[in-house]
Structures are given as C-alpha cells and as structure tokens.
Scaffold this motif. Structure first.
Motif, short mmCIF file in Angstrom:
data_model
loop_
_atom_site.label_atom_id
_atom_site.label_comp_id
_atom_site.label_asym_id
_atom_site.label_seq_id
_atom_site.Cartn_x
_atom_site.Cartn_y
_atom_site.Cartn_z
N ALA A 153 15.72 10.98 -3.78
CA ALA A 153 14.45 10.99 -5.25
C ALA A 153 13.78 12.71 -5.64
CB ALA A 153 13.71 10.20 -5.23
N PRO A 154 14.74 13.93 -5.18
CA PRO A 154 13.84 14.70 -4.78
C PRO A 154 13.00 15.29 -5.97
CG PRO A 154 15.89 15.11 -6.16
CD PRO A 154 15.77 13.84 -5.57
N ASP A 155 12.84 13.92 -6.81
CA ASP A 155 12.12 13.77 -8.13
C ASP A 155 10.27 13.38 -8.20
OD1 ASP A 155 13.90 12.19 -8.86
OD2 ASP A 155 13.08 12.27 -11.37
N ARG A 156 11.03 12.40 -6.59
CA ARG A 156 9.90 11.44 -6.63
C ARG A 156 9.55 11.48 -5.29
NH1 ARG A 156 8.89 7.31 -10.42
NH2 ARG A 156 9.25 7.98 -13.02
N PRO A 157 9.15 12.57 -5.05
CA PRO A 157 9.60 12.38 -3.04
C PRO A 157 7.65 11.05 -2.55
CG PRO A 157 7.89 13.98 -4.55
CD PRO A 157 8.38 13.85 -5.53
N GLY A 158 7.10 11.13 -3.40
CA GLY A 158 6.40 9.89 -3.42
C GLY A 158 6.84 8.48 -2.92
N ARG A 159 7.53 8.03 -4.02
CA ARG A 159 8.40 7.54 -4.06
C ARG A 159 9.68 7.16 -2.69
NH1 ARG A 159 11.89 4.45 -9.15
NH2 ARG A 159 9.38 4.24 -9.99
N ALA A 160 10.18 7.93 -2.62
CA ALA A 160 11.26 8.06 -1.10
C ALA A 160 10.47 7.71 0.02
CB ALA A 160 11.69 9.70 -1.60
N THR A 161 9.27 8.97 0.07
CA THR A 161 8.53 8.80 1.50
C THR A 161 7.98 7.19 1.29
OG1 THR A 161 8.02 10.71 1.48
CG2 THR A 161 6.97 9.58 2.93
N ALA A 162 7.80 6.25 0.59
CA ALA A 162 7.68 5.52 0.79
C ALA A 162 8.19 4.45 1.23
CB ALA A 162 6.77 5.06 -0.94
N ILE A 163 9.85 4.45 0.31
CA ILE A 163 10.85 3.97 0.88
C ILE A 163 11.06 4.10 1.82
CG2 ILE A 163 13.47 3.18 0.33
CD1 ILE A 163 12.18 2.08 -1.59
N ALA B 242 0.67 -0.62 0.15
CA ALA B 242 0.00 -0.44 0.17
C ALA B 242 0.79 1.77 -0.48
CB ALA B 242 -0.42 -0.04 1.01
N ASN B 243 2.06 0.99 1.07
CA ASN B 243 3.00 2.62 1.09
C ASN B 243 3.27 3.20 -0.68
OD1 ASN B 243 2.62 3.75 3.61
ND2 ASN B 243 4.08 2.39 4.53
N ARG B 244 4.09 1.30 -1.04
CA ARG B 244 4.54 1.69 -2.42
C ARG B 244 3.33 2.41 -3.63
NH1 ARG B 244 9.27 -0.33 -5.12
NH2 ARG B 244 9.05 0.94 -7.12
N TRP B 245 2.70 1.30 -2.94
CA TRP B 245 1.15 2.28 -4.31
C TRP B 245 0.99 3.49 -4.01
CZ3 TRP B 245 -4.38 3.55 -3.38
CH2 TRP B 245 -4.64 3.99 -4.66
N ALA B 246 1.08 4.10 -2.57
CA ALA B 246 0.20 5.67 -2.57
C ALA B 246 2.16 6.36 -3.44
CB ALA B 246 -0.13 5.15 -1.01
N GLY B 247 2.83 6.13 -3.13
CA GLY B 247 4.15 6.84 -3.45
C GLY B 247 4.08 6.97 -4.61
N GLU B 248 3.89 5.66 -5.71
CA GLU B 248 4.11 6.14 -7.09
C GLU B 248 2.24 7.20 -7.31
OE1 GLU B 248 5.99 4.95 -9.04
OE2 GLU B 248 6.98 4.08 -7.03
#
Length: 381
Positions: free
Chosen positions: A313-323, A47-53
């Motif tokens: 990953a400054p351009d992918r804050p959702g992915r970074a936060t999911a990680i 769920a975290n990974r999906w939400a980040g993407e």
C-alpha cells in the motif's frame, strides 16, 4: 531514530511491568490482569487504525504524535497515584491505548520523510526497527531493577521523565506542517479490500505468535521442565537480542539481493527450526547456540517486515503501518493467552511445538501467495 528509541524505551519499561504491578502492587488476583489487557488491546487496535487513516488523509504528524505523547505522560503520572484495579482499568487503560499508537505514527513519518528526501526507505525502516529492539533490551530490565530497589512509584516517575524527554524531542524535531499528501476520504461503504496488504499482515502475525509463545513459555520450560540454571532464560534472551540487532542491519542488503519475500521465507524456516531445537536442549551451551539461530530469524523478520507490509500500500503508508503494528499487538495477545491454555492442558514443550507450527503457517502463506506481489496486487471487493 531517537524519537522511536525514546518511545519504545518508555513503552518497554511499562508494558511487561503491568501484570506484575497488578498482582504485586495492587494485590489483585492473577486472572484480573486480563481485565486490564482485555481493554488495552482492542483500544490499541482501534487507535492504530484510526491514526493510520488520519495520517493518510493529511492529518498533521506532529499533532497526532503529541496526542500519543500526552496520553503517555498523563498515564505515567496517574500510575504513581493508582491504588486500585478499578482506577487502573478506567483511567490508565484508555490512555495506554492512545499512547500505543505512537510507534506506528513514527514509522509512518519515517517512511514519508525518507521518500521526500530520496532516502532508502527499506534501510530507514530497518534502522527504526533496530531502535525498537535496542529499547526493549534496556527498558524491561531497567524497570524491574528499579521496582526491586525503589518500588513502583519511583519506576513510574522515571517513565514519566522519559515521556517528557519524548515530548521535547517530538516538539523540536518534527516540522509543524509535516503531513502526507492529502487524499480525499472515500465516502463509499464499499471501499475495495487490499488483499495483498491483509496477507502481509497475516504473515507478520504468524511470526509474532511464534515469538510470543516462546518468550512466554521459555522461563518455566528451561528452569522447571529442562532443569537448567535460573539464569538461562535471561542469558538466552540477551544472546537473541544481541544477534537480532546485528542481523537487522544486514537484512536490507540481503533483501536487495534475493528479495524481501525470500528473506521472510528464510526467517520462517529458521524460526520453526529453532523452536524444534529448543525442545531438545539439555545443556546451557545448547540454549546459547539455538538462541543465536533465534536471533537470526527474528532479526531477518524485524528488519524487512514493515517494508514488506508497506509495499502493498505505497499510497497508504498510514494504513499499512497500522496493519503492521496491529499484527504485533494482536500476535502478542494471541500468543500470551494461548501459552497459558496450552501449558495448562499439556506442558511447556508443547507450547514450543505450537510456536513452530505458527511459523510454518507463515511459511505456507508466503509460498501460497507468491503471485501476489506489491507491483501486481490489485484491490478487489
């Protein structure tokens, strides 16, 4: 900050309580707790990974957060009626996985909001993380007190009310059209791997395993093996959390002076040292003194770790936060499971030695990857 505090208050009131509820409330065997946690954990990671993407690809923040909030409200309502482990696993566990993605969504929202309003991103992250610590100082103690006085149903109803407050706050505070700058989805299956981001997540994992191992083993180690008073574990945790909150405030200023990686190096050294010192305590004042050091290390880690991960990953804050969020959940699962295995094979003091080793691993990763900096980290296949 109020959104994150409310979310964490609800989560902290339920998560530590669930194993107690499964054994005492439902009359299940202790090993059956693993059936519930074994389902919630992978669902949370997914769920975290999906939400980040979704956030990185322009999905509305408010809509995604409302999914998490509604899942929390429904599961708390169901908990007041659950009468068997089967109902808990089939109905509550999937909803808990969705509810757990709320914190990461708020962290991502906070970063994007800070960037758009020219706010200090690192400071906003540390303040958001501080609200999590404050909530976890209140939630578990409040829920166990309510259970002791009024039972599980009343406690779950109170969590339901917290969920309703969370829903109102989210509805009123987040703009309906707020989203990240939409980016086209990569259709290629050979999307490059951001090694810097994964290394940052691995570093966080080391710290979380250390903390989880210690917190899981601490009560029995202090009371059974060391012979200290029964109030010692609670006092140690209170001192640690109090110091942690104040250190989080200062961690950003320290990072501005010496750098985020250097702050994490200092935290890893203090973490390993505090674990080793805990193995030698014989008096209550020893525990209090080392708990101060423990609070310093965890405050330094909590204050800068999410900014450290997001910087890769400054351009992918959702992915970074999911990680980042997944490193917390995964580290918690590894630590809690490992503690039982290690303690059964040896003793609780050995658990603390292993906890120290986990921080040493984080230190080694930080030192071995000095050349991998946010500004130079390249994505390679």
């Amino acid at each position: 900050m109020l959104l994150q505090f409310t979310k964490s208050l609800g989560a902290s009131a339920l998560i530590p309580l669930m194993s107690f509820f499964i054994v005492e409330g439902l009359g299940s065997k202790p090993w059956q707790v693993g059936l519930y946690t074994g389902l919630v954990m992978p669902l949370t990671l997914v769920a975290n990974r999906w939400a980040g993407e979704q956030l990185d690809h322009g999905f509305l923040v408010k809509r995604l957060l409302l999914i998490s909030i509604c899942a929390f409200i429904v599961l708390t309502a169901l908990l007041t009626q659950v009468s068997s482990l089967l109902m808990l696993v089939l109905l509550v566990a999937p909803l808990m996985g969705l509810a757990n993605m709320g914190s990461g969504t708020i962290f991502t929202y906070g970063r994007i909001y800070a960037e758009r309003n020219d706010l200090d991103v690192a400071r906003i992250n540390s303040w958001l993380r501080m609200t999590v610590s404050l909530a976890w100082m209140i939630g578990p103690a409040a829920s166990f007190t309510l259970v002791a006085q009024y039972g599980f149903s009343v406690t779950f109803f109170c969590a339901f009310v917290v969920g309703l407050v969370f829903l109102v706050l989210a509805w009123l505070s987040i703009p309906a059209d707020f989203r990240s700058n939409s980016k086209p989805k990569v259709k290629s299956k050979d999307e490059p791997v951001n090694w810097g981001l994964l290394i940052a997540g691995l570093t966080c994992l080391g710290f979380v395993v250390t903390n989880t191992l210690f917190v899981s083993a601490m009560p029995l180690f202090f009371v059974q093996e060391t012979g200290l008073p029964g109030s010692t574990p609670g006092l140690s945790l209170s001192v640690k959390c109090l110091v942690e909150v104040f250190v989080i405030f200062g961690s950003v200023r320290l990072a501005e002076r010496i750098g985020i990686r250097q702050v994490l190096v200092l935290a890893s050294v203090l973490a390993a040292t505090s674990m080793l010192l805990f193995t030698q305590v014989t008096e209550l004042w020893h525990v209090i003194a080392v708990s101060v050091m423990e609070g310093v290390y965890y405050g330094l880690f909590a204050g800068v770790s999410i900014s450290f991960v997001q910087s890769f990953a400054p351009d992918r804050p959702g992915r970074a936060t999911a990680i980042y969020m997944n490193s917390l959940f995964l580290g918690g699962m590894i630590g809690s499971v490992s503690m039982g295995i290690i303690a059964s094979a040896t003793d609780f003091k050995t658990v603390l030695y292993v906890a120290a080793c986990s921080s040493v691993v984080a230190l080694i990763v930080l030192m071995a990857t000095l050349r991998i900096q946010p500004g130079t980290a390249q994505e390679t296949t």
